[in-house]
Design an enzyme around this catalytic site. Structure first.
Site, PDB file in Angstrom:
ATOM      1  N   ALA A 120       0.773  -1.246   0.000  1.00 37.68           N
ATOM      2  CA  ALA A 120       0.000   0.000   0.000  1.00 37.68           C
ATOM      3  C   ALA A 120       0.806   1.300   0.000  1.00 37.68           C
ATOM      4  CB  ALA A 120      -0.947   0.001   1.211  1.00 37.68           C
ATOM      5  N   GLY A 150      -1.485   6.495  -1.415  1.00 43.26           N
ATOM      6  CA  GLY A 150      -2.345   7.273  -2.322  1.00 43.26           C
ATOM      7  C   GLY A 150      -3.553   6.472  -2.767  1.00 43.26           C
ATOM      8  N   CYS A 160       4.143   0.185 -12.237  1.00 47.99           N
ATOM      9  CA  CYS A 160       4.575   1.417 -12.915  1.00 47.99           C
ATOM     10  C   CYS A 160       5.829   1.114 -13.734  1.00 47.99           C
ATOM     11  CB  CYS A 160       4.825   2.549 -11.919  1.00 47.99           C
ATOM     12  SG  CYS A 160       6.044   2.160 -10.650  1.00 47.99           S
TER      13      CYS A 160
END
Length: 476
Positions: free
Chosen positions: A243, A247, A373
């Site tokens: 986590a 965000g 990402c």
């Protein structure tokens, strides 16, 4: 034309990525020259910042319109009366977009200079000032109040405290020194504040350092998409398996109207404290954060856990977000990555361990969203192909909203499956060149389109669990 050189990678890493983007399946549907051009464009984009700054509004405490008006006033102050548009994203109603102006090519270089570390340089290109710990070198006679040119040491070769540096450095703008060279390198623990206030950065982005902290969360656009794809509902029990910094955790709780239970796990304790701080700042009470290794989150005995702390019984959660630890190769701007190929490729086994735990913790009928990402096939499409093979209980689901492009060929997925994925690939548009005049003439639809395309590299897959996994042993 790119203003910075393409991202600097070890040859073994660049070759590995090139094989990803020029794999056999790609070359079957595209010419070698086109695939090569696309790959080079991607490397160029990675060294430059996205063309928009995106912030998520905490709709638990305020309306988007109210926060937007506060932000417009804040930006006028920051930009000395310069007016830049603040756009509400049409498909992500809680996201505001601010265009980044640049690259500004006529900035005069100064006699005095400071060298900052690569991470600090990246932050400056996204609107930050230079904080003292990020300064590696400063000119011999530099004093407070001097106008100085700031350079990024993209390869990490500058020695702390050096008076000059002749290695690879990239000019990122001018600023005013808040301190003398002696004060910057005094070693005093209190020297942690702003060392150089950027006045002429190459890319003009707003600073969000302590700006409307209860109302805004600085978040890359695809990161905000993820939680909308998860689509959390009030009253559900939801797990954010990796986590930090929180965000997406706070976004989940906000979309649930703070009704239900959001469990956040991370194995680094100070990151858990940060999640708790963000939850408190946003006025959210449904979040419970635990310092715990996600790979061990499955309770192997069936004794009920009364306190609700990890590990958890199988099939305890309605929805699970696995925003997996990854090589981060989609982050922008990133002018140099010094990682070895071994480091870049080390994440796939960890991601699979976490994914296996997530599948077993998910209720039948529940939703699992996997995201990274990064841009590698191994951490994205290959993981989807593996998951569908290993877990017959999972079905790939279409995503809403669908803002990124479809998945990349190369992992043996069908065209239909690729359409259900979201891959954010910034190389699909030319590097933008934005000035105030072009913003005045730009249509909102065109700016939104550019914000959707010219963002960080990112990947999202959504699965639904169609039947229980309790009847048989979990896959190895």
């Amino acid at each position: 034309m790119p203003i910075f050189p393409k991202i600097s990678l070890r040859p073994e890493v660049e070759n590995y990525l090139k094989e990803n983007f020029m794999n056999e399946e790609v070359l079957a549907v595209s010419s070698k020259q086109d695939a090569q051009r696309k790959f080079e464009a991607l490397l160029n984009h990675l060294s430059h910042p996205p063309s928009f700054t995106s912030v998520r509004v905490n709709t638990h405490l305020a309306s988007v319109q109210h926060v937007k008006s506060l932000l417009v006033d804040e930006l006028k102050k920051q930009l000395n009366g310069l007016i830049v548009p603040v756009l509400q994203h049409p498909d992500l109603q809680d996201v505001l977009l601010i265009p980044v102006i640049g690259p500004r090519k006529n900035i005069k270089r100064q006699q005095y200079e400071a060298i900052v570390g690569a991470q600090c340089g990246n932050a400056v290109l996204r609107g930050a000032h230079v904080y003292v710990p990020g300064i590696m070198s400063a000119s011999k006679f530099m004093k407070a109040g001097d106008v100085i040119s700031v350079y990024s040491d993209i390869k990490g070769k500058c020695k702390k405290g050096a008076k000059e540096f002749d290695g690879t450095k990239v000019f990122i703008g001018n600023g005013i020194s808040e301190l003398s060279r002696k004060e910057i390198f005094s070693g005093l623990p209190e020297m942690k504040g702003i060392g150089i206030r950027m006045t002429e950065p190459i890319y003009l982005s707003p600073s969000f350092d302590n700006v409307l902290p209860s109302y805004l969360f600085l978040q890359n656009l695809p990161s905000a998409v993820v939680t909308h794809v998860l689509n959390p509902q009030p009253g559900e029990k939801i797990l954010d398996l990796c986590a930090a910094p929180g965000g997406k955790t706070t976004h989940i709780a906000t979309l649930m109207h703070d009704q239900g239970e959001v469990i956040a796990l991370d194995k680094i304790s100070n990151k858990i404290e940060k999640i708790k701080q963000n939850a408190s700042l946003f006025g959210l009470n449904s979040i419970k954060a635990y310092c715990f290794d996600g790979t061990k989150a499955l309770k192997l005995d069936m004794i009920e856990n009364i306190e609700g702390a990890p590990p958890f019984l199988p099939e305890s959660f309605d929805r699970i977000l696995l925003d997996a630890p990854c090589s981060g190769m989609g982050q922008r701007p990133n002018m140099a990555c010094t990682w070895t190929l071994k480091e870049i490729t080390s994440y796939q086994p960890l991601q699979r361990k976490l994914f296996s735990v997530a599948v077993q913790l998910l209720k039948p009928g529940g939703v699992l969203v996997y995201s990274t990402c990064t841009i590698t096939l191994a951490e994205n499409e290959e993981q989807v192909a593996w998951a569908l093979k290993m877990f017959p209980c999972l079905q790939l689901q279409p995503q809403e909203p669908q803002i990124g492009g479809e998945g990349m060929v190369g992992a043996g997925l069908s065209l239909e499956q690729l359409k259900q994925l979201q891959r954010f690939d910034p190389s699909v548009v030319p590097l933008p060149d934005t000035d105030i005049d072009s913003l005045r003439d730009a249509r909102i639809e065109d700016m939104i389109w550019l914000a959707n395309k010219d963002c960080i590299g990112f990947f999202i897959a959504k699965f639904q669990k169609c039947k229980s996994t309790l009847e048989k042993d979990p896959p190895k």
